[in-house]
Design an enzyme around this catalytic site. Structure first.
Site, short mmCIF file in Angstrom:
data_model
loop_
_atom_site.label_atom_id
_atom_site.label_comp_id
_atom_site.label_asym_id
_atom_site.label_seq_id
_atom_site.Cartn_x
_atom_site.Cartn_y
_atom_site.Cartn_z
N CYS A 1 -23.80 39.94 -1.14
CA CYS A 1 -24.03 39.38 -2.42
C CYS A 1 -24.00 40.11 -3.67
O CYS A 1 -23.82 39.51 -4.65
CB CYS A 1 -25.32 38.62 -2.47
SG CYS A 1 -25.76 38.22 -0.69
N HIS B 1 -24.91 29.89 -7.01
CA HIS B 1 -24.78 31.30 -6.43
C HIS B 1 -23.40 31.19 -5.70
O HIS B 1 -23.35 30.98 -4.30
CB HIS B 1 -25.84 31.43 -5.66
CG HIS B 1 -26.02 32.96 -5.10
ND1 HIS B 1 -25.42 33.94 -5.66
CD2 HIS B 1 -26.67 33.46 -3.79
CE1 HIS B 1 -25.48 35.15 -4.63
NE2 HIS B 1 -26.33 34.64 -3.79
#
Lengths: 135, 385
Positions: B83, B332
């Site tokens: 991430c 996200h």
């Protein structure tokens, strides 16, 4: 999961085999050859007792692929008596019976089935410590 | 080493873009960043992405996006740090320019997440964790964070409801960001009643996943001055690692890489947490907001949630976070997130953050976290003129 990968990890999956560091005497699980605590080489195999306590836990509702049929299921990080933390499912216990600090022990259980042609994957899970009742 | 500035920025809205592919998203962000900078010919493209191989069956993103953005021929590659892939791409572009090997570099974060089923996406994201000893046990990425949150509540005596303000604040700010995915405010009651994903983490503790791309054009400071406009200097770019598996850490609630990357960034910029005007942190889960605030020095251990409860994380608080909605509500797009954070921080410093503008801000910090704190990239941006 491929057969070579399953075979390679059989000692960890079926008997929680880790290592003991000859320099700092700490137990290491999973095995990794370089001690994460002191940085020395650690290749001496050592089995862990499989007993410990629940460090934290969660009831998984949204499962990753391959685990959908089992949801919801309990997972935990267990602090083993010898020191290392290990991540695994909990079994033989209902969600409202679990608490942080609860004594548990390792058992070998089916983790998942990979269909008609695939593997039946076994591994470690943890259940509430049975000996506590016998005493 | 020479000073590096942000010359241009671009972003697509985050959302479920059925009409846009991975390459469309990336190319749009790159083209709009180059246009914003007024530059046509960068020498390097660094693409940050985590899931293109598993969800879109597409690797080789450096060459693909260079081609589709009209930059065929330049040097290009993809970097992956789970991430944190986005901020890591920015850092690699920064290193190239700071070291003098490249004059103008583009960093683009891109992720296409809605082409896979929910189970496929959950499985692909779990690859950020330890495959053999976490994911293989049926532990989702959410479950790892859930266990951190439960332990945190246990050690510091918080209730689940105490985390609500992180989500409420993010949605409040996203409602006024045209590029955000969830543009509606939520109430603490909605947070309390939200559906569980992995207890105690609910849908409203978690960042929404979506498609998106963001890009930055970096170049040397003297060029930024010549181009005119607000000059945004990258005052610090730092990263640090920890074990991938949570169970390999002596104290899972002390995320060492958050601390190390923040400390390195503060040292580079010659500032401390008290000097930072806003902090775009990695609120993939409410617990990560608390751990980031603590690890980066804005709150003592166990005090991150208290900061939120005391109203200090809002736009007018002591340390505004998620000022454009954060991961929670801007959305996200995993490997793109780190670039969105820096784009948003730069917009704040330029005074272009619209209704969410923080007045007179000069120093902004961003922090992008890969895995459960395994790879953390921190940047500090400074407005010079």
């Amino acid at each position: 999961m491929t057969i070579p990968s399953y075979w390679r990890t059989r000692r960890q999956r079926l008997s929680l085999e880790g290592e003991i560091c000859p320099h700092c005497r700490r137990h290491v699980f999973p095995p990794r050859d370089i001690c994460p605590y002191c940085g020395g080489p650690a290749k001496a195999a050592a089995s862990l007792s499989g007993r410990g306590t629940v460090y934290s836990f969660s009831l998984v509702h949204n499962a990753p692929a391959g685990f959908e049929p089992y949801a919801p299921y309990l997972v935990a990080i267990v602090k083993l008596d010898e020191g290392p933390l290990v991540t695994a499912q909990l079994t033989d216990v209902s969600p409202d019976e679990v608490s942080i600090g609860m004594p548990v022990e390792m058992v070998t259980r089916k983790l998942r089935e990979e269909g008609e042609e695939g593997l039946i994957v076994y591994g470690y899970k943890f259940r509430p410590l049975l000996q506590a009742e016998a005493l | 080493m020479r000073d590096v500035a942000i010359l241009g920025l671009g972003q697509t809205p985050v959302g479920e873009h059925w009409d846009l592919s991975l390459r469309d998203l990336g190319a749009q962000a790159i083209v709009s960043a180059l246009k914003d900078a007024g530059i046509e010919a960068p020498q390097l493209l660094v693409v940050g992405n985590m899931l293109s191989g598993s969800l879109s069956h597409q690797e080789n993103l450096g060459a693909l996006l260079a081609d589709y953005a009209g930059l065929r021929g330049i040097e290009a590659l993809k970097v992956e740090a789970a991430c944190a892939s986005g901020a890591m791409a920015v850092r690699m572009a920064y290193l190239a320019v700071a070291g003098g090997m490249v004059d103008i570099a583009v960093a683009c974060g891109v992720e296409k997440m809605t082409d896979g089923s929910s189970e496929e996406t959950t499985t692909a994201l779990a690859a950020a964790a330890d495959d053999l000893f976490e994911s293989d046990q049926g532990i989702s990425f959410v479950a790892l964070n859930a266990m951190l949150m439960r332990r945190y509540m246990h050690e510091f005596g918080y209730r689940r409801e105490d985390f609500a303000e992180f989500a409420v604040n993010a949605h409040r700010n996203a409602a006024r960001n045209p590029n955000a995915m969830f543009r509606r405010p939520i109430t603490p009651q909605a947070f309390a009643e939200a559906k569980m994903i992995a207890t105690p983490i609910s849908l409203l503790d978690s960042a929404g996943i979506g498609d998106g791309a963001a890009a930055l054009v970096l170049g040397p400071m003297d060029l930024a001055r010549r181009l005119g406009g607000a000059v945004i200097r990258i005052a610090a770019s730092a990263s640090a690692t920890d074990s991938v598996a949570l169970h390999d850490r002596r104290d899972p609630l002390e995320v060492r890489a958050i601390y190390l990357s923040a400390q390195r960034a503060y040292a580079q910029a010659g500032v401390g947490p008290q000097d930072i005007d806003l902090f775009e942190l990695h609120d993939a889960f409410t617990i990560m907001s608390a751990l980031s605030l603590e690890g980066a020095g804005f709150a003592p251990r166990g005090g991150g949630v208290r900061l939120a409860l005391e109203g200090e994380i809002g736009l007018e608080g002591r340390i505004p976070i998620s000022t454009m909605g954060g991961l929670k509500a801007r959305g996200h797009p995993v490997g793109a997130t780190g670039v969105y954070q820096i784009v948003e921080a730069a917009l704040q410093l330029r005074g272009q953050a619209g209704e969410n503008q923080i007045p007179n801000c000069r120093l902004a910090m961003t922090q992008n976290i890969g895995g459960s704190g395994a790879n953390v990239v921190t940047h500090i941006l400074e407005r010079l003129a």
